[in-house]
Design an enzyme around this catalytic site. Structure first.
Site, PDB file in Angstrom:
ATOM      1  N   ASP A  83       0.966  -1.378  -0.021  1.00 20.63           N
ATOM      2  CA  ASP A  83       0.077   0.069  -0.007  1.00 20.63           C
ATOM      3  C   ASP A  83       0.839   1.159  -0.054  1.00 20.63           C
ATOM      4  OD1 ASP A  83       0.944  -0.410   2.585  1.00 20.63           O
ATOM      5  OD2 ASP A  83      -0.910   0.343   3.401  1.00 20.63           O
ATOM      6  N   GLU A  84       2.078   1.075  -0.123  1.00 15.88           N
ATOM      7  CA  GLU A  84       2.985   2.447  -0.230  1.00 15.88           C
ATOM      8  C   GLU A  84       3.604   2.355  -1.641  1.00 15.88           C
ATOM      9  OE1 GLU A  84       6.000   2.813   3.006  1.00 15.88           O
ATOM     10  OE2 GLU A  84       4.609   1.335   4.229  1.00 15.88           O
TER      11      GLU A  84
END
Length: 103
Positions: A83-84
């Site tokens: 999710d980064e």
């Protein structure tokens, strides 16, 4: 992997025994079971592109921190959680210095 018959918690190996962390139940470890140990990768280890494939990478305008040249090859790698954002790697076309940029 084995679970405690009393409280249903996961049992862990301590020497030659399986021990429940929650209730303290102990059981002799069965030698027929295979124990797998997971080794985590050091976050400092970074996969870097090497060799002849470098010339096929795209180039961009980026200032090299080592020699000040204004052109570098670039590529992306997902090093952190999904999710980064990805990490951008650059390699100077003149001196070969490799560096990275984060968002």
């Amino acid at each position: 992997m084995e679970f405690c018959p009393k409280c249903k918690s996961l049992m862990i190996y301590q020497g030659d025994k399986l021990v429940c962390r929650k209730c303290g139940y102990e059981k002799e470890a069965d030698d027929s079971e295979e124990l797998v140990i997971k080794v985590e990768r050091n976050k400092e280890d970074v996969p870097v592109i090497e060799g002849e494939n470098l010339k096929t990478l795209p180039t961009t305008k980026a200032i090299c921190p080592a020699c000040g040249h204004n052109e570098a090859f670039w590529w992306l790698r997902q090093l952190r959680a999904a999710d980064e954002s990805e990490v951008r790697f650059f390699r100077c076309t003149k001196c070969g210095k490799t560096w990275r940029e984060y968002d």
